[in-house]
Motif scaffolding. Structure first.
Motif, mmCIF file in Angstrom:
data_model
loop_
_atom_site.group_PDB
_atom_site.id
_atom_site.type_symbol
_atom_site.label_atom_id
_atom_site.label_comp_id
_atom_site.label_asym_id
_atom_site.label_seq_id
_atom_site.Cartn_x
_atom_site.Cartn_y
_atom_site.Cartn_z
ATOM 1 N N PRO A 134 14.197 4.842 32.392
ATOM 2 C CA PRO A 134 13.583 3.606 32.973
ATOM 3 C C PRO A 134 14.457 3.200 34.405
ATOM 4 C CG PRO A 134 13.661 3.466 30.852
ATOM 5 C CD PRO A 134 14.616 4.547 31.297
ATOM 6 N N GLU A 135 15.718 3.279 34.322
ATOM 7 C CA GLU A 135 16.315 2.871 35.542
ATOM 8 C C GLU A 135 16.180 3.383 36.738
ATOM 9 O OE1 GLU A 135 18.761 6.157 33.828
ATOM 10 O OE2 GLU A 135 17.649 4.472 32.918
ATOM 11 N N VAL A 136 15.580 4.709 36.776
ATOM 12 C CA VAL A 136 15.295 5.380 38.085
ATOM 13 C C VAL A 136 14.052 4.683 38.644
ATOM 14 C CG1 VAL A 136 16.130 7.439 37.316
ATOM 15 C CG2 VAL A 136 13.754 7.132 37.074
ATOM 16 N N LEU A 137 13.236 3.915 38.160
ATOM 17 C CA LEU A 137 11.971 3.115 38.937
ATOM 18 C C LEU A 137 12.662 2.123 39.762
ATOM 19 C CD1 LEU A 137 9.587 2.923 35.670
ATOM 20 C CD2 LEU A 137 9.890 4.771 37.366
ATOM 21 N N LYS A 138 11.964 2.244 41.070
ATOM 22 C CA LYS A 138 12.512 1.337 41.956
ATOM 23 C C LYS A 138 11.205 0.551 42.274
ATOM 24 C CE LYS A 138 16.440 3.269 42.042
ATOM 25 N NZ LYS A 138 17.646 2.558 41.233
ATOM 26 N N ASP A 171 2.941 8.778 32.063
ATOM 27 C CA ASP A 171 3.996 8.111 33.037
ATOM 28 C C ASP A 171 5.400 8.752 32.578
ATOM 29 O OD1 ASP A 171 1.604 7.102 33.618
ATOM 30 O OD2 ASP A 171 2.052 4.993 33.061
ATOM 31 N N ILE A 172 5.828 8.473 31.426
ATOM 32 C CA ILE A 172 7.238 8.860 30.896
ATOM 33 C C ILE A 172 7.422 10.278 31.243
ATOM 34 C CG2 ILE A 172 8.659 8.806 29.157
ATOM 35 C CD1 ILE A 172 7.355 6.341 27.894
ATOM 36 N N LEU A 232 11.073 -2.158 31.956
ATOM 37 C CA LEU A 232 10.875 -2.700 30.824
ATOM 38 C C LEU A 232 9.668 -2.341 30.053
ATOM 39 C CD1 LEU A 232 11.865 -6.273 31.699
ATOM 40 C CD2 LEU A 232 13.303 -4.403 30.827
ATOM 41 N N ALA A 233 8.670 -1.990 30.600
ATOM 42 C CA ALA A 233 7.641 -1.546 29.953
ATOM 43 C C ALA A 233 7.730 0.058 29.178
ATOM 44 C CB ALA A 233 6.076 -1.532 30.805
ATOM 45 N N HIS A 234 8.602 0.524 30.261
ATOM 46 C CA HIS A 234 8.785 2.206 29.767
ATOM 47 C C HIS A 234 9.851 1.981 28.532
ATOM 48 C CE1 HIS A 234 7.174 5.087 32.980
ATOM 49 N NE2 HIS A 234 6.784 3.800 33.066
ATOM 50 N N GLN A 235 10.629 1.146 28.616
ATOM 51 C CA GLN A 235 11.901 1.004 27.612
ATOM 52 C C GLN A 235 10.829 0.597 26.148
ATOM 53 O OE1 GLN A 235 14.607 -1.813 28.654
ATOM 54 N NE2 GLN A 235 15.585 -0.510 30.390
ATOM 55 N N ALA A 236 10.119 -0.265 26.072
ATOM 56 C CA ALA A 236 9.372 -0.757 25.046
ATOM 57 C C ALA A 236 8.663 0.242 24.421
ATOM 58 C CB ALA A 236 8.412 -2.014 25.434
ATOM 59 N N LEU A 237 7.737 0.970 25.287
ATOM 60 C CA LEU A 237 7.010 2.088 24.939
ATOM 61 C C LEU A 237 8.082 3.387 24.430
ATOM 62 C CD1 LEU A 237 3.932 3.170 24.986
ATOM 63 C CD2 LEU A 237 4.290 4.344 27.174
#
Length: 323
Positions: free
Chosen positions: A13-17, A44-45, A305-310
């Motif tokens: 997720p950290e690559v999202l800017k 999306d992931i 954060l949304a990606h981490q939760a998913l």
């Protein structure tokens, strides 16, 4: 200047800017849409991690809803001020405004709020094509559906109930089992402590089910095949646990089974098909047979954060971003 989530390399997720982007006027056949809600989907992931390749740098996100700000030459069935949603077209829905091909925009009826519509574009349309086109359910069947408390799953629970279908749904926890049941799932299997195939056979007097809808993939493949009746159908509609590899000899040995790997693009095109699918989804909602709202909401800037939760299975139902 508009805001958008972009990524320049694959990874976590950290690559999202979260960046400023230029958004111009729509060209021929295009429309500019200002988003009100943006859906977050597991696909999306896949794009973010490189499981599905994209030319980088790129945007992310496949479906959203919003209001048309401008239309380009040749656009006749979409007008400025229209409320629209979409699920096809190029990646880049994680943005507050963007230019889109007008042919993929779906007008929203007055009876469907933007917040609700954001959970229906990809997720509602997926339930529609799985249950109404890939394996048309007529009522009376018993089916196995994996990830029954997920974004598509909760809609599928309600659709199955409306059709008179007995749905056996797999979930990862007792909490999600209660959510799935509350939405119409007849029986649940908590995969952390129950054997899927054994439980399905127990619930069907040893017969198994005629169809399994499996969006998980690698980790559930064997259980899915073992849950099917002779000449049953595996609908492999996702690979969240990894890709599916099937030996045709196994398919024969387990009962001359059928396997399909459907893709939305082949069911939602041409445009007339897409609009008919959407109309059925909207009709189900307005008739009160399906009720769906986001269960998790994040700001657009919090896409990571949304990606981490998913990914950590902390979510149930639909997750949306708000610009």
């Amino acid at each position: 200047m508009a805001k958008a989530v972009r990524f320049y390399e694959t990874g976590g997720p950290e690559v999202l800017k979260f960046e400023n982007v230029e958004v111009g006027d729509p060209g021929p056949g295009q429309a500019r849409v200002r988003h009100t809600y943006i859906a977050v989907n597991f696909i999306d992931i896949y794009f973010r991690t490189g499981h599905y390749p994209l030319e980088l740098p790129n945007g992310l996100g496949s479906d959203a809803v919003g209001v048309v700000e401008a239309v380009g030459p040749g656009v006749t069935d979409i007008r400025v001020g229209d409320r629209v949603g979409y699920l096809l077209g190029p990646q880049g829905a994680y943005s507050d405004v963007r230019v889109m091909p007008a042919e993929v925009l779906i007008p929203l009826p007055d009876g469907i709020a933007d917040r609700t519509a954001a959970t229906l574009m990809m997720k509602g349309m997926t339930a529609q094509y799985l249950f109404r086109q890939v394996y048309p359910l007529k009522g009376g069947e018993t089916i196995l559906y994996h990830a029954a408390a997920g974004g598509v799953g909760l809609i599928a629970c309600q659709w199955a109930r409306a059709l008179g279908v007995t749905m056996i749904g797999t979930v990862s926890s007792d909490e999600k089992a209660e959510i799935a049941k509350a939405n119409g799932c007849t029986h649940t299997i908590v995969t952390s402590r129950e054997n899927i195939a054994e439980r399905v056979k127990a619930l069907t007097d040893g017969k198994g089910v005629p169809v399994v809808f499996d969006s998980i993939g690698k980790s559930t493949l064997e259980a899915s095949l073992d849950s099917l009746q002779v000449r049953g159908t595996l609908v492999s509609n996702g690979t969240t646990s990894g890709p599916v590899e099937i030996d045709s000899r196994v398919i024969a040995r387990k009962g001359s089974l059928w396997v399909t790997r459907p893709a939305m693009i082949h069911y939602a095109t041409p445009r007339s098909h897409m609009l008919a699918m959407a109309a059925e989804v909207f009709d189900m909602v307005m008739a009160g047979k399906i009720h769906n709202e986001p269960r998790q909401t994040f700001a657009l800037a919090e896409a990571a954060l949304a990606h981490q939760a998913l990914e950590s299975r902390q979510t149930s139902g639909a997750t949306v971003l708000v610009p």
